[in-house]
Write an enzyme that holds these catalytic residues in place. Structure first.
Site, PDB file in Angstrom:
ATOM      1  N   SER A 148       0.843  -1.207   0.000  1.00  0.00           N
ATOM      2  CA  SER A 148       0.000   0.000   0.000  1.00  0.00           C
ATOM      3  C   SER A 148       0.878   1.256   0.000  1.00  0.00           C
ATOM      4  O   SER A 148       1.670   1.442  -0.925  1.00  0.00           O
ATOM      5  CB  SER A 148      -0.951  -0.053   1.190  1.00  0.00           C
ATOM      6  OG  SER A 148      -1.990   0.872   1.047  1.00  0.00           O
ATOM      7  N   ASP A 224     -10.051  -5.610  -3.401  1.00  0.00           N
ATOM      8  CA  ASP A 224      -9.445  -4.586  -2.539  1.00  0.00           C
ATOM      9  C   ASP A 224     -10.320  -3.340  -2.588  1.00  0.00           C
ATOM     10  O   ASP A 224     -10.518  -2.757  -3.665  1.00  0.00           O
ATOM     11  CB  ASP A 224      -8.041  -4.296  -3.072  1.00  0.00           C
ATOM     12  CG  ASP A 224      -7.240  -3.362  -2.198  1.00  0.00           C
ATOM     13  OD1 ASP A 224      -7.831  -2.445  -1.591  1.00  0.00           O
ATOM     14  OD2 ASP A 224      -6.014  -3.556  -2.136  1.00  0.00           O
ATOM     15  N   HIS A 257      -7.289  -6.092   0.724  1.00  0.00           N
ATOM     16  CA  HIS A 257      -6.127  -5.255   1.010  1.00  0.00           C
ATOM     17  C   HIS A 257      -5.345  -5.724   2.252  1.00  0.00           C
ATOM     18  O   HIS A 257      -4.377  -5.095   2.642  1.00  0.00           O
ATOM     19  CB  HIS A 257      -6.610  -3.807   1.233  1.00  0.00           C
ATOM     20  CG  HIS A 257      -5.553  -2.747   1.094  1.00  0.00           C
ATOM     21  ND1 HIS A 257      -4.922  -2.477  -0.101  1.00  0.00           N
ATOM     22  CD2 HIS A 257      -4.990  -1.894   1.995  1.00  0.00           C
ATOM     23  CE1 HIS A 257      -4.039  -1.497   0.070  1.00  0.00           C
ATOM     24  NE2 HIS A 257      -4.049  -1.144   1.342  1.00  0.00           N
TER      25      HIS A 257
END
Lengths: 280, 280
Positions: A148, A224, A257
């Site tokens: 991320s 995600d 995620h």
């Protein structure tokens, strides 16, 4: 440079250890974690994979949740996980989760009040590797990976310093922070309103005009919840195409995620890096 | 019986899911987690390993930190992780970490105020399996494992109900709670001062007089700070010797009480259980 060992746990025949140290670059005390595979605790120096975590994380998220140790032990790779920002009562902060402590974005801030401490690019690419190489049985051969915000950090560090790293990988990276609400908020605060100053910290801007020389692997889950608004992996492919750069992007059906996703594919990332870390 | 799905994450090609439900036995709402390997999400019913966690844990510790999913997926085993006690504002509690919520000790309490909700033995051995078998694509073939307080729970459940389980394993179990400060505190509160009522929840007391019929695997780290005072694995070997029971105890040099230890050997526990879960 003093390193204070604050925890250690044997795992997969190697050692997970946490250290505290005074960071000259960040102007505060910092904590990091290292996983030393069995051979690094005996006599053989090993290469190092640097792992950059995402928003709100510390050195602990990857070490506790990524399930990377058995592969790292088998491949003989050390893993270093820094914190995600400078820390402490005297360090500027913000009430939101995506700015300030826990949200350093792996850049060197130029704007007050952030520029006093928020120099994470220099910390993770210079100061921390020099500490690791001085204190542990490791070589100076390194690769970089992240998740991320840390995927953005890994891309930027590896693209900018190709002589320093062998390979780059990312899970669910913020590919184009200048077009992501998270990135826009952070870059505005840390770098100011002049967006020409943002470009060097944007992987897509970098890739549009220069050909990447390191191998790049990106894994992204299609479930995600941040995919469309914040992560935009299609932008990195488009940018790479413009410069003729090679980026391997793998989309994974049903994955989100979380570290559940990372733990599902971390072995493959370690094997990817091992190919380049262990070549002579 | 309504199950409320409160989260789900794809992992190792299967699914980690959390559910909330109203427990008749515990007289409160409870949360549990289940890992369903790929075949259980398609068409093949799979056997189930129940995992009982230690003091202060919830359903999340094992699922986030044990690194069990790839093996469970490969072996085709579902894993169910209940919470470690009844929960809620109306449920009796104590300020200490080793009594009350988070510290149910997998027994049926007889003493007020605990007996209203603290019936964890019946919950993990009866109510929860009946829910799992009614709602998921699983068989009624099960084994049981756990850590620390949950290792004690796994031993007691498996020894007491050998017709219900195929195999028992434990990491760092409280082997002889009647001789452990944690066990003495909990048993005094939940079961009262008459220690004859404690014996049925003490694996060593059970093993002294009856021969175990299930295979039992115990892993213990020798750097575990609770080893000498709370865990006492030597007592379970001595008790097993008295009844001619077989217990495989493996001591591991340098490992502590944490999930770093569990994650290092969980694959071997899953392979151990798979041998018995998959025999006909």
């Amino acid at each position: 440079m003093m390193l204070e060992n604050i925890s250690q746990n044997k795992v997969a025949e190697g050692w997970h250890k946490q250290y505290r140290h005074s960071s000259r670059v960040l102007n505060c005390d910092m904590r990091f974690a290292i996983y030393l595979p069995p051979n690094a605790t005996q006599h053989t120096p090993v290469p190092v994979l640097y792992w950059l975590s995402g928003l709100t994380c510390t050195d602990e998220n990857f070490m506790q949740k990524a399930a990377a140790f058995k592969s790292a032990a088998a491949l003989g790779i050390a893993i270093v996980a820094p914190d995600t920002s400078p820390r402490g009562e005297l360090v500027a902060d913000d009430d939101s989760f995506d700015l300030g402590q826990g949200a350093g974005f792996y850049l060197n801030a130029t704007q007050p009040p952030w520029n006093t401490h928020y120099q994470m690019f220099d910390y993770v690419t210079q100061e921390l590797p020099s500490i690791i190489e001085a204190h542990f049985l490791v070589t100076d051969v390194k690769s970089i990976a992240g998740h991320s915000m840390g995927g953005h950090g890994a891309l930027i560090a590896g693209l900018t310093l190709p002589e320093q790293y062998r390979s780059i990988s990312a899970f669910s990276p913020i590919c184009h922070p200048m077009q992501s609400p998270w990135g826009q908020k952070a870059f505005s605060a840390y770098l100011g309103q002049d967006t020409t100053q943002w470009r060097k910290y944007d992987a897509c801007e970098w890739l549009k005009s220069r050909k990447a020389t390191l191998p790049i692997l990106i894994d992204q889950g299609d479930a995600d919840s941040f995919l469309a608004e914040q992560l935009k992996p299609e932008t990195v492919l488009a940018a790479a195409k413009l410069s003729g750069s090679e980026v391997q992007l793998r989309m994974h059906s049903g994955y989100d995620h979380s570290y559940y996703f990372i733990s599902s594919f971390i072995d493959e990332h370690l094997a990817f890096h091992a190919r380049y870390l262990q070549s002579t």
